[in-house]
Design an enzyme around this catalytic site. Structure first.
Site, short mmCIF file in Angstrom:
data_model
loop_
_atom_site.label_atom_id
_atom_site.label_comp_id
_atom_site.label_asym_id
_atom_site.label_seq_id
_atom_site.Cartn_x
_atom_site.Cartn_y
_atom_site.Cartn_z
N SER A 187 77.88 79.98 -58.49
CA SER A 187 77.12 78.76 -58.18
C SER A 187 76.82 78.75 -56.70
O SER A 187 77.59 79.30 -55.90
CB SER A 187 77.92 77.50 -58.56
OG SER A 187 77.29 76.34 -58.04
N TYR B 293 85.10 72.79 -58.14
CA TYR B 293 84.14 73.61 -58.88
C TYR B 293 83.69 74.78 -58.02
O TYR B 293 83.65 75.94 -58.46
CB TYR B 293 82.95 72.76 -59.30
CG TYR B 293 81.87 73.51 -60.03
CD1 TYR B 293 82.03 73.90 -61.36
CD2 TYR B 293 80.65 73.81 -59.41
CE1 TYR B 293 81.03 74.59 -62.04
CE2 TYR B 293 79.65 74.49 -60.08
CZ TYR B 293 79.86 74.87 -61.40
OH TYR B 293 78.86 75.55 -62.07
#
Length: 248
Positions: free
Chosen positions: A141, A154
């Site tokens: 990501s 995350y």
């Protein structure tokens, strides 16, 4: 389109979003595709049916991406059913976000167990079975490389996935196996919809990109398909950012 005829590919979390788009793209390129799901059998079946209708071959497998034992068993079953493994795409993940002072241990565990521990477990088992010149592609990501409020854990999990890929790339390179990470930016999926009516952050995120829009799951699948192909035989240990210029 790349020629993946004769290749066997496993896409974890392949029942929706980027995983489903990747499964369809690899099948369209000629691979036999195994896709895993956890709690969406109907969605997984829909992906398998769509691939079959397009002339491809796919099979769905239920597996808990947070369980090392389930991930290892998944890889072994795919190898047994299809006679080998050439491509592993670690796509399964969860998106648990929130301010650090409100983040629970359970949410922390969910991020790390699925994204990082799950990827490690499939890589560990796949390393025993991948054919020479195989491919491993991890999904990271953009927040693995840049801070964003609410995305600390995350992002930490996805950063771990990327450094894991770099190390494994050096371990497996002698067999011609490449290991890379794709870092998507804002992508229109059910986890992060581009519709401002469904997602209050959509307009802000789109505005942070150079292109002024969300990406599509198919655009990420194209990047994964490249890294899975012979065209990327000399690309390993790399991080490919596909974010519309968000982090430029």
């Amino acid at each position: 389109m790349s020629d993946l005829t004769g290749k066997v590919a496993l896409v974890t979390g392949g029942s929706r979003g980027i995983g489903a788009a990747t499964a369809k793209r690899l099948a369209a390129d000629g691979a036999t595709v195994a896709l895993s799901y956890h709690s969406s059998p109907d969605a997984a079946r829909a992906v398998v049916d769509a691939i079959a209708e397009a002339g491809g071959t796919a099979q769905a497998y239920r597996a808990d991406a947070a369980s090392p034992e389930a991930n290892a068993a998944l890889v072994r079953q795919v190898v047994e059913d299809h006679g080998g493994l050439d491509i592993l795409v670690n796509n399964a993940g969860v998106y648990k976000t929130g301010p650090v002072h409100e983040f629970s241990d359970e949410d922390y565990d969910a991020n790390l167990d699925v994204s990082l521990r799950g990827s490690f477990a499939t890589i560990r088992e796949a390393a025993k079975h991948l054919r020479d010149d195989g491919r491993i592609v991890n999904l990271g990501s953009v927040v693995a490389n840049t801070g964003m409020p609410g995305n600390g854990i995350y992002g930490a999990a996805k950063a771990g996935v990327a450094i894991l890929a770099k190390s494994v790339a050096k371990e497996l390179g002698g067999r011609g196996i490449t290991v890379n990470t794709v870092h998507p930016g804002p992508i229109d999926t059910d986890m992060n919809p581009a519709d401002p009516g469904e997602n209050p952050y959509a307009a802000t995120l789109a505005g942070m990109t150079a292109l002024g829009r969300y990406g599509t799951a198919d655009e990420i699948a194209s990047a994964i398909a490249f890294l899975a192909s012979d065209d990327a035989a000399y690309v390993t240990g790399a991080e490919l950012t596909v974010d519309g210029g968000m982090t430029a």
